[in-house]
Motif scaffolding. Structure first.
Motif, PDB file in Angstrom:
ATOM      1  N   TRP A  97       0.838  -1.191   0.000  1.00 56.94           N
ATOM      2  CA  TRP A  97       0.000   0.000   0.000  1.00 56.94           C
ATOM      3  C   TRP A  97       0.874   1.243   0.000  1.00 56.94           C
ATOM      4  O   TRP A  97       1.904   1.299   0.684  1.00 56.94           O
ATOM      5  CB  TRP A  97      -0.918   0.014   1.225  1.00 56.94           C
ATOM      6  N   GLN A  98       0.482   2.237  -0.794  1.00 50.42           N
ATOM      7  CA  GLN A  98       1.165   3.519  -0.832  1.00 50.42           C
ATOM      8  C   GLN A  98       0.109   4.602  -0.806  1.00 50.42           C
ATOM      9  O   GLN A  98      -1.033   4.374  -1.236  1.00 50.42           O
ATOM     10  CB  GLN A  98       2.001   3.646  -2.101  1.00 50.42           C
ATOM     11  N   PRO A  99       0.433   5.780  -0.297  1.00 56.39           N
ATOM     12  CA  PRO A  99      -0.555   6.869  -0.263  1.00 56.39           C
ATOM     13  C   PRO A  99      -1.153   7.104  -1.645  1.00 56.39           C
ATOM     14  O   PRO A  99      -0.458   7.092  -2.647  1.00 56.39           O
ATOM     15  CB  PRO A  99       0.268   8.074   0.203  1.00 56.39           C
ATOM     16  N   GLY A 100      -2.448   7.280  -1.670  1.00 57.90           N
ATOM     17  CA  GLY A 100      -3.157   7.518  -2.916  1.00 57.90           C
ATOM     18  C   GLY A 100      -3.635   6.252  -3.605  1.00 57.90           C
ATOM     19  O   GLY A 100      -4.356   6.331  -4.594  1.00 57.90           O
ATOM     20  N   MET A 101      -3.254   5.096  -3.114  1.00 59.45           N
ATOM     21  CA  MET A 101      -3.658   3.829  -3.718  1.00 59.45           C
ATOM     22  C   MET A 101      -5.039   3.428  -3.225  1.00 59.45           C
ATOM     23  O   MET A 101      -5.310   3.490  -2.035  1.00 59.45           O
ATOM     24  CB  MET A 101      -2.669   2.728  -3.318  1.00 59.45           C
ATOM     25  N   VAL A 153      -2.097  -7.792   5.406  1.00 61.56           N
ATOM     26  CA  VAL A 153      -1.504  -7.134   6.575  1.00 61.56           C
ATOM     27  C   VAL A 153      -0.042  -6.809   6.279  1.00 61.56           C
ATOM     28  O   VAL A 153       0.418  -5.681   6.529  1.00 61.56           O
ATOM     29  CB  VAL A 153      -1.624  -8.026   7.842  1.00 61.56           C
ATOM     30  N   GLU A 154       0.694  -7.774   5.742  1.00 60.83           N
ATOM     31  CA  GLU A 154       2.113  -7.574   5.425  1.00 60.83           C
ATOM     32  C   GLU A 154       2.319  -6.420   4.455  1.00 60.83           C
ATOM     33  O   GLU A 154       3.303  -5.701   4.541  1.00 60.83           O
ATOM     34  CB  GLU A 154       2.705  -8.835   4.787  1.00 60.83           C
ATOM     35  N   ARG A 155       1.378  -6.233   3.537  1.00 56.94           N
ATOM     36  CA  ARG A 155       1.527  -5.210   2.505  1.00 56.94           C
ATOM     37  C   ARG A 155       0.876  -3.884   2.890  1.00 56.94           C
ATOM     38  O   ARG A 155       0.840  -2.960   2.086  1.00 56.94           O
ATOM     39  CB  ARG A 155       0.945  -5.720   1.186  1.00 56.94           C
ATOM     40  N   GLY A 156       0.345  -3.792   4.115  1.00 55.72           N
ATOM     41  CA  GLY A 156      -0.161  -2.517   4.611  1.00 55.72           C
ATOM     42  C   GLY A 156      -1.613  -2.198   4.308  1.00 55.72           C
ATOM     43  O   GLY A 156      -2.065  -1.079   4.543  1.00 55.72           O
ATOM     44  N   TRP A 157      -2.373  -3.150   3.796  1.00 54.87           N
ATOM     45  CA  TRP A 157      -3.780  -2.904   3.458  1.00 54.87           C
ATOM     46  C   TRP A 157      -4.696  -3.109   4.657  1.00 54.87           C
ATOM     47  O   TRP A 157      -5.764  -2.495   4.728  1.00 54.87           O
ATOM     48  CB  TRP A 157      -4.220  -3.821   2.325  1.00 54.87           C
ATOM     49  N   LEU A 158      -4.327  -4.019   5.556  1.00 53.42           N
ATOM     50  CA  LEU A 158      -5.128  -4.322   6.742  1.00 53.42           C
ATOM     51  C   LEU A 158      -4.221  -4.336   7.966  1.00 53.42           C
ATOM     52  O   LEU A 158      -3.003  -4.376   7.847  1.00 53.42           O
ATOM     53  CB  LEU A 158      -5.801  -5.698   6.618  1.00 53.42           C
ATOM     54  N   ASP A 159      -4.845  -4.305   9.148  1.00 54.74           N
ATOM     55  CA  ASP A 159      -4.124  -4.482  10.407  1.00 54.74           C
ATOM     56  C   ASP A 159      -4.655  -5.742  11.077  1.00 54.74           C
ATOM     57  O   ASP A 159      -5.817  -6.105  10.908  1.00 54.74           O
ATOM     58  CB  ASP A 159      -4.336  -3.290  11.347  1.00 54.74           C
ATOM     59  N   THR A 167      -8.677  -5.778  10.865  1.00 56.90           N
ATOM     60  CA  THR A 167      -9.373  -4.499  10.754  1.00 56.90           C
ATOM     61  C   THR A 167      -8.777  -3.727   9.586  1.00 56.90           C
ATOM     62  O   THR A 167      -7.665  -4.032   9.141  1.00 56.90           O
ATOM     63  CB  THR A 167      -9.210  -3.664  12.040  1.00 56.90           C
ATOM     64  N   PRO A 168      -9.495  -2.697   9.117  1.00 52.11           N
ATOM     65  CA  PRO A 168      -8.890  -1.849   8.083  1.00 52.11           C
ATOM     66  C   PRO A 168      -7.611  -1.221   8.629  1.00 52.11           C
ATOM     67  O   PRO A 168      -7.494  -0.956   9.826  1.00 52.11           O
ATOM     68  CB  PRO A 168      -9.955  -0.786   7.830  1.00 52.11           C
ATOM     69  N   ALA A 169      -6.649  -0.985   7.765  1.00 53.17           N
ATOM     70  CA  ALA A 169      -5.357  -0.436   8.201  1.00 53.17           C
ATOM     71  C   ALA A 169      -5.530   0.991   8.697  1.00 53.17           C
ATOM     72  O   ALA A 169      -6.227   1.796   8.081  1.00 53.17           O
ATOM     73  CB  ALA A 169      -4.362  -0.479   7.054  1.00 53.17           C
ATOM     74  N   ARG A 170      -4.922   1.253   9.828  1.00 53.22           N
ATOM     75  CA  ARG A 170      -4.820   2.624  10.325  1.00 53.22           C
ATOM     76  C   ARG A 170      -3.519   3.142   9.740  1.00 53.22           C
ATOM     77  O   ARG A 170      -2.439   2.694  10.119  1.00 53.22           O
ATOM     78  CB  ARG A 170      -4.792   2.653  11.849  1.00 53.22           C
ATOM     79  N   ARG A 171      -3.622   4.051   8.823  1.00 55.68           N
ATOM     80  CA  ARG A 171      -2.436   4.522   8.097  1.00 55.68           C
ATOM     81  C   ARG A 171      -1.523   5.304   9.028  1.00 55.68           C
ATOM     82  O   ARG A 171      -1.950   6.177   9.756  1.00 55.68           O
ATOM     83  CB  ARG A 171      -2.831   5.415   6.914  1.00 55.68           C
ATOM     84  N   ARG A 172      -0.243   4.950   8.976  1.00 59.11           N
ATOM     85  CA  ARG A 172       0.765   5.640   9.769  1.00 59.11           C
ATOM     86  C   ARG A 172       1.432   6.672   8.888  1.00 59.11           C
ATOM     87  O   ARG A 172       1.534   6.494   7.686  1.00 59.11           O
ATOM     88  CB  ARG A 172       1.798   4.642  10.282  1.00 59.11           C
ATOM     89  N   THR A 173       1.933   7.700   9.480  1.00 59.13           N
ATOM     90  CA  THR A 173       2.626   8.738   8.705  1.00 59.13           C
ATOM     91  C   THR A 173       4.117   8.633   8.969  1.00 59.13           C
ATOM     92  O   THR A 173       4.551   8.100   9.991  1.00 59.13           O
ATOM     93  CB  THR A 173       2.132  10.146   9.086  1.00 59.13           C
ATOM     94  N   GLY A 174       4.911   9.159   8.051  1.00 52.86           N
ATOM     95  CA  GLY A 174       6.359   9.170   8.232  1.00 52.86           C
ATOM     96  C   GLY A 174       6.989   7.864   7.824  1.00 52.86           C
ATOM     97  O   GLY A 174       6.423   7.054   7.150  1.00 52.86           O
ATOM     98  N   SER A 175       8.231   7.692   8.279  1.00 51.92           N
ATOM     99  CA  SER A 175       9.016   6.534   7.837  1.00 51.92           C
ATOM    100  C   SER A 175       8.576   5.238   8.492  1.00 51.92           C
ATOM    101  O   SER A 175       9.007   4.180   8.103  1.00 51.92           O
ATOM    102  CB  SER A 175      10.507   6.780   8.138  1.00 51.92           C
ATOM    103  N   SER A 176       7.729   5.306   9.515  1.00 49.83           N
ATOM    104  CA  SER A 176       7.307   4.074  10.188  1.00 49.83           C
ATOM    105  C   SER A 176       6.214   3.331   9.435  1.00 49.83           C
ATOM    106  O   SER A 176       5.880   2.227   9.776  1.00 49.83           O
ATOM    107  CB  SER A 176       6.814   4.392  11.608  1.00 49.83           C
ATOM    108  N   SER A 177       5.665   3.950   8.369  1.00 51.22           N
ATOM    109  CA  SER A 177       4.573   3.280   7.667  1.00 51.22           C
ATOM    110  C   SER A 177       5.071   2.055   6.928  1.00 51.22           C
ATOM    111  O   SER A 177       6.080   2.080   6.255  1.00 51.22           O
ATOM    112  CB  SER A 177       3.902   4.238   6.666  1.00 51.22           C
ATOM    113  N   ASN A 178       4.343   0.982   7.152  1.00 50.80           N
ATOM    114  CA  ASN A 178       4.595  -0.272   6.443  1.00 50.80           C
ATOM    115  C   ASN A 178       6.017  -0.767   6.586  1.00 50.80           C
ATOM    116  O   ASN A 178       6.645  -1.195   5.647  1.00 50.80           O
ATOM    117  CB  ASN A 178       4.230  -0.116   4.967  1.00 50.80           C
ATOM    118  N   SER A 179       6.551  -0.731   7.783  1.00 53.46           N
ATOM    119  CA  SER A 179       7.940  -1.145   8.001  1.00 53.46           C
ATOM    120  C   SER A 179       8.043  -2.611   8.358  1.00 53.46           C
ATOM    121  O   SER A 179       9.059  -3.068   8.822  1.00 53.46           O
ATOM    122  CB  SER A 179       8.570  -0.286   9.099  1.00 53.46           C
TER     123      SER A 179
END
Length: 180
Positions: A97-101, A153-159, A167-179
């Motif tokens: 997942w990336q912003p805007g996707m 979950v691994e790809r950042g679409w769900l948590d 659950t739906p992914a709670r998007r994180r901001t900054g460099s910690s997103s999808n780490s």
């Protein structure tokens, strides 16, 4: 001189026995070598076939990695699969997942899963999702769906808040997103 001839005959018999034993070993090793060569040939053919298929693929939907979509069609496929004759490159069907996707970039079954999770009033389990996406509630289908949920979950679409609860992914901001 009789004993000398007897000794030579005994040695000849021992040598004959040794030769027969080595010939039997050689036949066994030759059989193993033939089987190993056959396996090697099958692997070579499989690798070449996969390389041909990958080289012929065109960028459609999410079947080609995101990086290759940015390049022109022919160059993107060639770049994405360069060196396929030496190593197998998997096709990324679920992009990170990336912003805007939006979920529209996902294959239909993954898109359905994301929509079911998003529409749920709270965390859901794989066995709750299976009937909602039109599959029978069988163990194999539940495990396959659980695998897809984990991939999302691994790809950042769900948590996955707790083991097995998605659950739906709670998007994180900054460099910690999808780490992960």
């Amino acid at each position: 001189m009789g004993s000398l001839f007897e000794e030579l005959e005994a040695r000849e018999a021992a040598a004959r026995t040794r030769v027969e034993s080595l010939e039997a070993e050689l036949a066994e090793v030759s059989g193993k070598l033939g089987a190993a060569r056959e396996g090697l040939e099958r692997l070579r053919i499989a690798r070449e076939t996969v390389a041909e298929v990958l080289a012929e693929m065109t960028p459609q939907g999410s079947a080609v990695p995101v990086e290759s979509r940015e390049a022109s069609a022919g160059e993107g496929v060639a770049a994405a699969y360069a060196g396929a004759e030496r190593r197998v490159i998997g096709v990324l069907t679920v992009p990170n997942w990336q912003p805007g996707m939006g979920a529209d970039v996902l294959p239909s079954v993954y898109r359905d899963i994301v929509e079911v999770v998003a529409d749920a009033p709270g965390p859901v389990r794989a066995k709750q999702i299976v009937p909602r996406i039109g599959l029978p509630a069988e163990t194999g289908k539940i495990e396959g769906t659980r695998s897809k949920l984990k991939r999302l979950v691994e790809r950042g679409w769900l948590d996955e808040d707790a083991p097995g609860l998605f659950t739906p992914a709670r998007r994180r901001t900054g460099s910690s997103s999808n780490s992960r």
